[in-house]
Scaffold this active site. Structure first.
Site, PDB file in Angstrom:
ATOM      1  N   TYR B 142       0.858  -1.182   0.000  1.00  0.00           N
ATOM      2  CA  TYR B 142       0.000   0.000   0.000  1.00  0.00           C
ATOM      3  C   TYR B 142       0.891   1.227   0.000  1.00  0.00           C
ATOM      4  CZ  TYR B 142      -3.743   3.035   1.878  1.00  0.00           C
ATOM      5  OH  TYR B 142      -4.671   4.018   2.090  1.00  0.00           O
ATOM      6  N   GLY B 148       7.145  14.163   1.239  1.00  0.00           N
ATOM      7  CA  GLY B 148       6.587  15.448   1.638  1.00  0.00           C
ATOM      8  C   GLY B 148       5.148  15.395   2.111  1.00  0.00           C
ATOM      9  N   SER B 151       0.999  12.454   7.155  1.00  0.00           N
ATOM     10  CA  SER B 151      -0.310  12.617   7.781  1.00  0.00           C
ATOM     11  C   SER B 151      -1.260  13.393   6.876  1.00  0.00           C
ATOM     12  CB  SER B 151      -0.154  13.352   9.110  1.00  0.00           C
ATOM     13  OG  SER B 151       0.589  12.559  10.005  1.00  0.00           O
ATOM     14  N   THR B 177       5.662  -0.731   3.467  1.00  0.00           N
ATOM     15  CA  THR B 177       5.875  -2.073   3.997  1.00  0.00           C
ATOM     16  C   THR B 177       5.799  -3.103   2.874  1.00  0.00           C
ATOM     17  OG1 THR B 177       4.972  -1.422   6.134  1.00  0.00           O
ATOM     18  CG2 THR B 177       5.005  -3.777   5.654  1.00  0.00           C
ATOM     19  N   GLU B 389      -0.105   4.161  10.251  1.00  0.00           N
ATOM     20  CA  GLU B 389      -1.575   4.070  10.214  1.00  0.00           C
ATOM     21  C   GLU B 389      -2.234   5.297  10.849  1.00  0.00           C
ATOM     22  OE1 GLU B 389      -2.335   0.810   8.067  1.00  0.00           O
ATOM     23  OE2 GLU B 389      -3.969   1.349   9.382  1.00  0.00           O
ATOM     24  N   GLY B 390      -1.542   6.425  10.771  1.00  0.00           N
ATOM     25  CA  GLY B 390      -2.077   7.655  11.370  1.00  0.00           C
ATOM     26  C   GLY B 390      -1.452   7.873  12.734  1.00  0.00           C
TER      27      GLY B 390
END
Lengths: 405, 410
Positions: B142, B148, B151, B177, B389-390
């Protein structure tokens, strides 16, 4: 299979109590505070709803609610007014203590009157302000003289004492046995030599907190309750379950404090926008909602495990551990919620026009009700380390920290 | 209300636990030091997963919850326990070694967007390669993050333009990953940065596509057994058939929502892994206290340490309950974006704190690495759970928008 949702019966009860809390308890919280108790019409409504007998087992004519139902109700009541659980009529902690330490026959004997007279109160006189220096155990003594017990001493931090029709009083029967020599006595209101002095506290003003003085109080043999062999273990169970109800109240308090604060930050503007639209404020609110989510799930799981213990589906240690963790978490989370609620209201929060200063005071008060987090943490670690549950070290007393029972 | 695991869940947990304790943990440190897990072992894992009836509990890919739309169609609630079961499995696997979980063959984080937004033909084509991995292992990946834009997903700069029957991608993706070994990667790019989210397109880029290359493989603080790669796109030509969901699905803002949908179900899974690592550290410290501080004579440090230990225990329990609830909501078909973020926020911090406290409790000994002394490794592994994942702050933005009325953004 894991299921976080209450069943239909529980949902219906929850809805009814939520409505009562929203329309009666919350709007009248300041009145309750001034009266230092609920107005008669509020009491009457609660009695009518059956709330006063919620803690009574089926064998004594009560509803015999599962513990899960109990914590659901406590959360709803506390969301209306954190003092509600203590100020509404009923045997309260007295019923829980009797249920844990007595056999069915005595349970029925002592609790049936509360079903017949649902406007009655009960109380548990456990704490003492000063530890005995020379030995373990209480300073209040119970001596077998002639054919009766004579009780002398002063008990402190007793919730509901001045309204109580019946008190459960703990006193030292055998000095040499130290904490294992503690006995429990049922003392009816009006017994000669019994006097009660109400005290003023930081929070939970609606609750009735008092000291109980016993001067040559004479009681018949039948009022002495320690027959059970695993008496000390039963006592530990009473303290933990009682504190788990406190944790449920802490959850309700959090909800009330956060929701009113969330609403406030949406309307209060500064620098051209609602203050809730600034990250520092919004993140703070988010963190308190996470706390609430965690507290509630932990309290529900712990309560469920007590029901599962009764059904032989879980071990008592599992229930103890889950309860200790839930209690500690919910108490600390309630304090964070109360504190942040006032903080986010700014100067207005300090004023009694807003409910949040009460939530903050009540939260601190709840942290010293039932058990303290220090005590539940010690108990949890003993379970996790495989150590014996030395009950006398783990229950609240002047030797560790006193609590309101 | 019920908080007892089903027999199946119990068996799964016990099975993974036993395997993790006897097989995974003894190798975990060498995988970490060698920055990779040997393929024969991964093949063994794939066989095991197949025997256990699919990828349950040993995959990063959660079951996709029924959406409210699906519910109303049939008129009754679609309920399962697949998400919750996956959470239980993930906690146990991570208790063994979180790095292994990230290395497991399969679609990985690339799975959810394909499953959620892919056309039937795309699902068949991209998931097909995982059906039989007895000979050749395969991974999916993914690719969203860029040097740059992390989030701030809306700020991605990788570009895409349509030329005839192809799309041409240019740009870089980082921290991906399994990015180097993946057979395909879901890659996000924009047709015009000025369009923001509406300009986003997701592609499935297959390994070996001309113009698509792997940059550096990162050296990390922890989770070193897991491969983290940089992906480079230079005039990389992708057939239109690989535009995820097909042209139609980008008429609205759905393009971006595809990315976001991915996280509702993977966040509790990542939270569960964090709880697993935190629990490993907690249990390590607990056992250390048992063996070293519980002497027949009382020692002064005991009471204070007992309380620190209990505090870690209850924070992890809090995190687990929030996480389970988020998974349970997904199983019930209840939208859980807020709760999923809550689980990730609380679990990341609780588990980091568990590792920090565990070393304190053990003292100097806690930092020494060895085959049965993994505490220092868990300390290194856990930090990223409050980042990927945030980040914790991103979770709080998600929560804020859902609890504060009228808040669109900061």
């Amino acid at each position: 299979m894991i299921d976080f949702a209450p069943n239909e019966d529980q949902q219906a009860l929850q809805d009814a109590v939520r409505q009562f809390a929203k329309t009666v308890l919350a709007p009248r919280a300041r009145e309750t505070e001034k009266l230092r108790g609920f107005a008669p019409d509020v009491q009457a409504t609660a009695v009518e709803m059956g709330l006063s007998i919620a803690s009574i087992p089926e064998s004594a004519g009560g509803p015999g609610f599962p513990f899960v139902t109990r914590v659901l109700l406590e959360e709803e009541l506390a969301a209306g007014d954190p003092a509600a659980a203590y100020a509404l009529a009923g045997p309260g902690a007295f019923a829980l203590a009797i249920t844990e330490i007595c056999d069915e026959a005595r349970c029925k004997h002592f609790l049936t009157p509360f079903v017949e007279h649902p406007d009655r109160f009960g109380a548990v006189a456990w704490g003492e302000a000063k530890p005995v220096a020379e030995r373990g155990g209480f300073g209040t003594s119970a001596k077998w003289i002639g054919n009766s017990f004579t009780l002398d001493g002063t008990k402190s931090y007793v919730v509901g004492a001045s309204r109580a029709d019946t008190l459960l009083v703990f006193a030292q029967v055998d000095d040499a046995a130290e904490w294992n020599g503690v006995g429990a006595f049922v003392v009816p209101k009006g017994t000669h030599g019994l006097s009660i002095e109400r005290v003023t506290t930081l929070g939970l003003d609606g609750a009735d907190i008092a000291s109980v003085r016993l001067e040559h109080v004479r009681l018949p043999r039948a009022s002495y309750l320690n027959e059970a062999k695993d008496w000390s273990h039963r006592l530990l169970r009473f303290f933990v379950k009682n504190a788990l109800l406190v944790a449920a109240r802490c959850t309700g308090l959090q909800r009330a404090a956060i929701e009113v604060t969330r609403d406030y930050v949406q309307t209060r503007t500064a620098f051209g926008k609602p203050i809730g639209h600034f990250q520092a404020v919004a993140f703070n609110i988010s963190d308190r909602f996470i706390d609430l989510e965690a507290s509630r799930a932990m309290v529900h799981r712990a309560a469920f495990l007590w029901d599962a213990v009764a059904a032989d589906q879980a071990t008592e240690n599992e229930a103890f551990l889950a309860s200790c963790r839930a209690i500690g978490f919910a108490q600390e989370a309630a304090m964070r919620a109360g504190n942040d609620a006032v903080q986010l209201h700014g100067g207005a929060g300090f004023m009694r026009d807003y409910p949040v200063e009460k939530y903050m005071r009540d939260a601190k008060q709840l942290q010293v009700c039932g058990m303290t987090t220090t005590q539940t943490d010690q108990l949890a670690s003993r379970i996790e380390l495989g150590l014996p549950l030395e009950w006398s070290l783990l229950i609240p007393s002047a030797e560790s920290q006193n609590v309101f029972v | 209300m019920d908080f007892l695991l089903s027999d199946r869940q119990k068996a799964l947990r016990e099975g993974i636990h036993g395997f993790a304790a006897s097989v995974i943990r003894p190798q975990a440190l060498s995988w970490d030091l060698n920055a990779g897990i040997p393929e024969p072992f991964l093949k063994q894992m794939v066989q095991m997963a197949a025997q256990m009836g699919g990828q349950l509990g040993v995959s990063l890919e959660p079951a996709v919850a029924a959406t409210p739309d699906e519910m109303s169609e049939s008129g009754e609630k679609k309920k399962s326990s697949a998400n919750l079961t996956a959470l239980i499995g993930a906690e146990e696997m991570a208790w063994g070694d979180a790095g292994l979980l990230l290395c497991l063959p399969g679609p990985g984080l690339g799975g959810p967007p394909v499953r959620a937004s892919g056309t039937p033909e795309q699902k068949e084509r991209f998931f097909g390669i995982f059906k039989d991995m007895s000979e050749t292992l395969a991974w999916g990946a993914y690719g969203l993050t860029e040097p740059g834009a992390g989030s701030d997903v809306a700020g991605i700069r990788a570009s895409c333009r349509k030329e005839g029957d192809e799309w041409v991608i240019n740009g870089r993706k980082c921290f991906i990953t399994n990015g180097a070994r993946a057979a395909w990667t879901v890659v996000f790019a924009t047709i015009d940065p000025a369009l923001g989210r509406a300009g986003h397109r997701a592609f499935v880029v297959e390994k070996g596509t001309p113009g698509f290359g792997v940059g550096r493989i990162e050296e990390k603080m922890g989770l070193r057994a897991s491969e983290t790669a940089e992906l480079v796109f230079e005039e990389c030509r992708i057939p239109s058939a690989n535009l995820l969901g097909g042209e139609e699905s980008y008429r609205s803002k759905e393009g971006f929502m595809t990315a976001m949908k991915t996280f509702d179900n993977t966040r509790p899974l990542v939270a569960s892994m964090a709880v697993g690592i935190g629990r490993a550290a907690y249990e390590y410290a607990r056992d250390f206290v048992k063996e070293n501080y519980l002497l027949p004579r009382s020692i002064p440090r005991y009471a204070a340490i007992a309380e620190r230990l209990a505090k870690v225990g209850r924070q992890l329990e809090a995190a687990r309950m929030v996480t389970w609830r988020a998974g349970w909501m997904a199983d019930q078909g209840i939208p859980n974006a807020k709760e999923a973020s809550m689980s990730k926020a609380i679990a990341g911090q609780a588990a980091i704190n568990a590792c920090i406290e565990a070393i304190d409790i053990c003292g100097a000994e806690g930092t020494i690495a060895g085959d049965h002394r993994l505490l220092e490794k868990w300390f290194r592994d856990i930090k990223v759970y409050d980042i990927f994942e945030g980040t914790g702050n991103i979770q709080r933005i998600v929560i804020s928008k859902r609890v504060i009325e009228g808040l669109k953004g900061f």
